[in-house]
Each structure stands twice: as C-alpha cells, then as structure tokens.
Design an enzyme around this catalytic site. Structure first.
Site, PDB file in Angstrom:
ATOM      1  CB  CYS A 162      43.095  74.428  36.281  1.00  0.00           C
ATOM      2  SG  CYS A 162      43.756  75.069  38.352  1.00  0.00           S
ATOM      3  CG  HIS A 301      40.346  68.842  35.595  1.00  0.00           C
ATOM      4  ND1 HIS A 301      42.008  69.939  36.151  1.00  0.00           N
ATOM      5  CD2 HIS A 301      40.020  69.901  37.210  1.00  0.00           C
ATOM      6  CE1 HIS A 301      42.005  71.028  36.294  1.00  0.00           C
ATOM      7  NE2 HIS A 301      41.114  71.129  37.528  1.00  0.00           N
ATOM      8  CD  GLU A 312      36.979  65.289  35.523  1.00  0.00           C
ATOM      9  OE1 GLU A 312      37.776  65.311  34.622  1.00  0.00           O
ATOM     10  OE2 GLU A 312      37.976  65.408  36.624  1.00  0.00           O
ATOM     11  CE  LYS A 333      44.433  68.636  38.225  1.00  0.00           C
ATOM     12  NZ  LYS A 333      44.319  67.800  36.886  1.00  0.00           N
ATOM     13  CG  HIS A 338      45.996  70.777  40.044  1.00  0.00           C
ATOM     14  ND1 HIS A 338      45.686  71.136  39.297  1.00  0.00           N
ATOM     15  CD2 HIS A 338      44.440  71.627  40.548  1.00  0.00           C
ATOM     16  CE1 HIS A 338      45.252  71.702  38.038  1.00  0.00           C
ATOM     17  NE2 HIS A 338      44.698  72.385  38.832  1.00  0.00           N
ATOM     18  CG  PHE A 397      39.698  78.077  40.119  1.00  0.00           C
ATOM     19  CD1 PHE A 397      39.273  77.467  40.068  1.00  0.00           C
ATOM     20  CD2 PHE A 397      40.309  79.079  40.525  1.00  0.00           C
ATOM     21  CE1 PHE A 397      39.178  77.218  41.450  1.00  0.00           C
ATOM     22  CE2 PHE A 397      40.102  78.637  42.085  1.00  0.00           C
ATOM     23  CZ  PHE A 397      39.961  77.423  42.485  1.00  0.00           C
TER      24      PHE A 397
END
Length: 412
Positions: A162, A301, A312, A333, A338, A397
């Site tokens: 991502c 994010h 985060e 998002k 996403h 990831f």
C-alpha cells in the site's frame, strides 16, 4: 539539485473520473462507497466497496486494446492520458528519452489471474489466454502507459504493497532532482474488487463487514472494523522546475521531500511504538528542510482498521511530539476506501487540493474517536485554513513506509 514541481494530474477514482471531479468531491466530503456491483459478494460476507463508476475506457484507447489488458492497466492509461492533456506537454522524438514513467501497483492483474485460473481448472491449461502473463504482471501499467504516451525514458514499477504509489512519486522526485529525467509520469493503479480480492482480504479479517456504506470506512472511530476496498488510478506529472517554467506550465505544487523505510517487524502489523512510520515522516521533513511546526496538514494512511489507526497515531506523535496535537490530520480513505497500491497517488492529489484551496478535507464517518486516537482528525466536515506544507503517509504490509512532503506553489 533540481527542483521538482507537479504540472499535470489525472485520476480515475470512486469519487470521480477526473482529478478535478475527485478534488471537488473530496472537498465536499462526499462518500464514494456503495454496495458491491461487480459480482455477487454474498458468500464473502463483505457487502460494500468503493468502485469506479461510469468509466468509459474507450475515451482513452480502442476497444480492442481494452480487451488485451487487465483493468488496472486500463485505469492507469485513462489517468495518464488525462495527466498528459492537463499538463499541456508534447512528447516528441526530441524529448521522449527524458520523459519517464513510474506507475506502481500493489498486486497487478488480480481479476485476470482469477479468471484464468478458473479457465485452466475447468478447460485445461491449453485454454489459458495467450496474453495472460503480460496482462497480470505488476510492471505492465507502467509499460502500457509508456507505450501509450511514447515516453522512452526511465520506466519502472515499485511494489511496496500500500506504499507503492507514494514510493513511485518519491522515486520520480529523486530521479528528476538528480538530473536523470526532465519529466516523469508517476502514480499507481489497482483493480482488485473481485471474488479473490474481496475474499482474500476478507479471509485476513482486514475488511469491514459493515453494511451501511456511509460508515463502513470510519478511520480513527472506536467502532471501525476494517478497511473498504477501493479501485482506480492516479497519475501525477512531475517536472523539473526550469523545464516547466520555460514552457509556461501551470504548477499545482512542489515536491520537496521523501522518506522511505521499513519497520522490519511483522508481515501485516505495524510496529506498535510508531518508530518506523515516525522516522519516515522525519526523513521527508528533513529532505524538505522544514520543521515540524511548518507542516500544515497530514493526509494519514488511515485505513480504518483497528491496528493501523492507533499505530499511525502513535507514529505521528513519535515524529511531532506535542506538535502532533496542533496539526489537522484526515483520512480521505473515509470517502474513497483503500486503493491499495494506488492509494498514495490519489491522496497526493487530495494534498494538492488542500494546498491550492487552503482547505483541509474531512474524515467522514468519524463520530466517536477511539481513546487511543486523540489527535485532530477533522471529523465529518472539512475546514478552511492556510496550508503551506503537507505530508502524505502510506504504510504497507511488510512494514513498508513511504511519506512525501508537498509545498504550496507561490512562484519562484
């Protein structure tokens, strides 16, 4: 070192099929999430996604060409053609070698993989489509964009889950900054709203099971239960400043910093102490030469997963200390879901909107903040205020972190 500005934008998103439409809808806090229509998702347990709507690929390529590509490449070409037109550039034999493409995808041609595995299973391996491999491999969005535009310079695809398209923009920035290219079309594309995409992330318990589209993606809320899958593409034209000025280009903003590192901690979970993403934000600010007090807005994010949003938040505190409480932060998002490897490029466009409009987009659906998410997430409604520098965070990831710092354009 060369300075790098953004002179063209293109976007195919759940909130509009041009960059301008996307920016307007984000500013207004619109929701692009709706019930899944691309397939019958009832057996997955997931009911909503952020699909691209009313997209006509024949506006950008012949119908025959569409059939020879996975949709992630089709979205990329649509966004790239828009970006080229928006920039006013002319790619010719004289300049093509100095024009590059870095178009990333976290996964590549997932729908084609699914369809052809089924075909192999039911009809045998001899019936696999002849163009199966070039349709699915992750570099083909970059390659197809280069072919479409006639861009003969640096061409690559960065796969960092991502964080992929934020890394694409960052590496394009560095490439131009060090003089290797004059222009790079940078961004990402993804098309994973299909049975294996939804089913796979659902099996990982990463997706929201909420049935109400308006609150399915609610980053930083105490009731958040996973992310909403999105799809689409965003491409930005990065250009060396003097080159842009010489041709009288319009300038959306300037790229001034980039950070990239790894948590080296876990394949899916971020480091709980926030050090990885926190240091990545610091790297971007250090290259930009700005202090933490100068950052006007952070596009988080902010996936709406229980683990990510708290981690985060910790990372932002790691990077900014007490200043973290004074910076408006939001997750777009909440409106578009996403987009995986394409997320960072779309969010960079949202940051440019903030810089140009002096307007912070909201985090919609955020009604009751998690007690561990105690920063200013601009809930429900955006706000007008001066925006001079933004950070855009992307966390993937594998512990991949990427952050870019953008600056308002005020002239040379």
């Amino acid at each position: 070192m060369k300075r790098v500005v953004i002179t063209g934008l293109g976007a195919i998103t759940p909130l509009g099929n041009t960059a301008q439409e996307f920016m307007e809808n984000v500013k207004n806090g619109q929701c692009g999430i709706a019930p899944i229509t691309k397939f019958d998702a009832i057996e997955t347990g997931i009911t909503v996604a952020a699909e691209v709507k009313e997209f006509d690929p024949t506006l950008y390529m012949e119908k025959k060409a569409v059939k020879r590509m996975d949709m992630y490449s089709v979205y990329a070409i649509g966004a790239a053609v828009q970006a080229l037109e928006d920039s006013g550039l002319k790619i010719t034999d004289e300049n093509a070698d100095r024009v590059g493409t870095i178009v990333s995808s976290g996964i590549g041609g997932m729908k084609t993989i699914q369809d052809q595995v089924i075909r192999m299973s039911t009809k045998g391996p001899k019936r696999i489509a002849p163009l199966f491999v070039p349709m699915v491999i992750g570099n083909m969005a970059a390659a197809n964009v280069a072919i479409k535009l006639g861009a003969k310079g640096h061409c690559s695809s960065i796969v960092t889950a991502c964080a992929s398209s934020t890394d694409a923009i960052g590496e394009a920035f560095r490439n131009i900054k060090h003089g290797y290219s004059d222009i790079i079309f940078a961004g990402g594309a993804e098309a994973t709203i299909c049975e294996i995409g939804i089913g796979g992330f659902g099996a990982l318990t990463a997706l929201s099971t909420e049935v109400d589209p308006t609150i399915a993606s609610r980053p930083f809320d105490e009731k958040r239960d996973g992310f909403v899958m999105g799809e689409g593409s965003a491409i930005l034209v990065l250009e060396e400043l003097e080159h842009a000025l010489a041709r009288g280009a319009k300038i959306y903003g300037e790229v001034v910093g980039y950070g990239s590192n790894c948590d080296a901690h876990h394949i899916t979970s971020p480091n709980a102490d926030g050090s990885g993403a926190g240091k990545c934000m610091q790297l971007a600010m250090n290259e930009a030469g700005v202090s933490k007090e100068e950052i006007s807005y952070i596009n988080a994010h902010g996936t709406s997963t229980p683990t990510n949003d708290g981690a985060e938040t910790t990372a932002i505190k790691y990077a900014f200390g007490e200043q973290a409480y004074r910076i408006p932060i939001s997750s777009t998002k909440s409106m578009i879901g996403h987009l995986l490897g394409a997320a960072g490029a779309v969010e960079a466009i949202a940051c440019l909107m903030a810089l140009r409009e002096n307007y912070i987009p909201p985090t919609i659906g955020l009604k009751t903040p998690d007690v561990n998410c105690d920063l200013d997430y601009v809930p429900e409604k955006g706000r007008s205020q001066e925006v001079n520098y933004t950070l855009s965070n992307s966390l993937g990831f594998g512990g991949h972190n990427a952050v870019i710092c953008l600056k308002k354009w005020r002239g040379v």
